[in-house]
Design a protein around this motif. Structure first.
Motif: not given
Length: 432
Positions: A269-270, A272-278, A280, A323, A326
């Motif tokens: 999760s961390q 993915i959000r750091a690389s491409k937060p859009w 899901k 959370e 997504d």
């Protein structure tokens, strides 16, 4: 005269009591009665609702077909493979779907150009053989042309569908995790799997996913329910892993296992959000997190034999509460009348868990069971009304944000065409 009136009144009262008794004792309470306010007569119009279906590639369930996989002429095989995928996506549009969940790594393999794992055997019939085109690249392009979201669906730990000699022989190739890291491999459910308790193996899963996230314009990353997947608890024989990596942290192997799946989800999760937060990140666990009857005071009023917490060692509720994901798409593959895990009870429990959280709740729907199951409510004249109830419930229950059907080729089954028509012409007749 007064006696006559009294007798008449008594007779009338007795008659009314009999009528009332008969009426109430004869009143039929259906399994879905407690949820009637979420099941209106008219199909509700919902402007925002995810409507998806899984496209299974494992053992060529949905794509490509076995016949196409067997075509020896490469250009003909590629042409036919693309043709079949376009047909699937066109059908998705015709049914007013807006998302597809495309299985890109069913067994430590790839339906995309990977530096980490070999090409999937389900593309050509040979594990590691280049299919001559990039299926995921093609799928993303064609899905987006049709305004469909595409989620890359990974099975994180499975390495094979069986353990026979020909499979073992096929796994002895470059980039095969079986070949390059035999110390990670365990056997469970008559399949080879990667041990989730080994930190390097967890990193291997994360690296595979991030390769796709970075290289492809996918809208989501999707895991199914195969975390610790066993016929019985302990089949994996991972006591040695516990002894080596626990380091006194957990007093029992169950908590150690749950922490391993938690770390995978949290760390990925961390990333993915750091690389491409859009992009899901979502997970589709089996329907029931835990039974109250098994001592989980915050579990559901169910008696499921297979649960996230105790069978898969996946504390999916914790992932929602923190959370880390997504969306969650529990596979509630039951009817409202199911005695062990009723649809209304399980879906309502998940709605309670997701309420107030920044995590979408989608319901995994057992379309494959229609006219193909022992539950009478999935069969015959009951099947379409049951599907209708479930989809209306999903549309009206405020916490439920969408529905995902398992699986795509079941839309073509001859015994399911009434259900397909109900979806097309009524339940999902308007786009969302």
């Amino acid at each position: 005269m007064k006696k006559h009136y009294r007798r008449l009144i008594c007779t009338l009262l007795s008659f009314l009591m009999i009528v009332c008794t008969f009426t109430f004792s004869g009143a039929k309470t259906e399994p879905w009665s407690p949820y009637q306010k979420y099941i209106p007569n008219e199909t509700p119009v919902v402007k925002r609702h995810l409507r998806g279906a899984w496209i299974s590639t494992v053992v060529n369930l949905d794509w490509p077909s076995v016949d196409t996989r067997k075509i020896e002429n490469p250009s003909e095989r590629i042409r036919k493979s693309k043709e079949e995928l376009v047909e699937i996506l066109d059908n998705a549009v015709a049914m007013n779907l807006n998302a597809v969940f495309f299985q890109v790594s069913p067994e430590g393999d790839a339906f995309y150009k990977s530096d980490i794992v070999p090409w999937s055997r389900y593309l050509t019939g040979t594990f590691g053989k280049d299919p001559g085109f990039d299926p995921l690249e093609f799928a993303v392009e064609e899905a987006h042309k049709r305004n469909l979201e595409i989620h890359a669906w990974f099975n994180p730990y499975r390495v094979s569908m069986n353990t026979n000699d020909s499979t073992i022989s096929s796994l002895k190739i470059p980039k095969s995790v079986y070949n390059e890291h035999p110390e990670w491999i365990k056997t469970s459910m008559s399949r080879f799997v990667v041990d989730p308790g080994i930190p390097e193996a967890r990193q291997w899963v994360i690296d595979r996913v991030m390769e796709v996230v970075k290289k492809y314009d996918v809208d989501g990353v999707h895991f199914d329910d195969y975390f610790y997947y066993e016929q019985y608890v302990g089949e994996l024989k991972d006591q040695d892993t516990y002894n080596k990596y626990n380091k006194g942290q957990f007093s029992n192997i169950g908590d150690f296992r749950r922490n391993n799946t938690y770390l995978l989800v949290k760390e990925l999760s961390q990333k993915i959000r750091a690389s491409k937060p859009w992009v899901k990140f979502g997970i589709s666990p089996s329907g029931v997190w835990g039974n109250k009857s098994d001592g989980h005071s915050d579990g559901s009023n169910t008696n499921a034999s297979f649960t996230n917490y105790d069978s898969c060692f996946a504390d999916t509720k914790k992932w929602v509460k923190e959370e880390l994901i997504d969306y969650i798409a529990p596979q509630i593959y039951f009817t409202f009348a199911n005695p062990r895990a009723p649809y209304g009870e399980v879906a309502s429990w998940w709605a309670d868990v997701c309420r107030g959280r920044n995590v979408h709740l989608y319901i995994g729907q057992a379309f494959y069971k229609i006219n193909d199951d022992s539950d009478q409510y999935f069969k015959g004249e009951n099947a379409v009304p049951e599907l209708t109830r479930q989809l209306k419930f999903n549309a009206v229950k405020p916490e439920i944000m969408g529905t995902v059907m398992f699986r795509f080729m079941n839309f073509k089954d001859s015994g399911k065409q009434q259900a397909v028509n109900a979806v097309k012409n009524d339940l999902w007749s308007k786009k969302a």
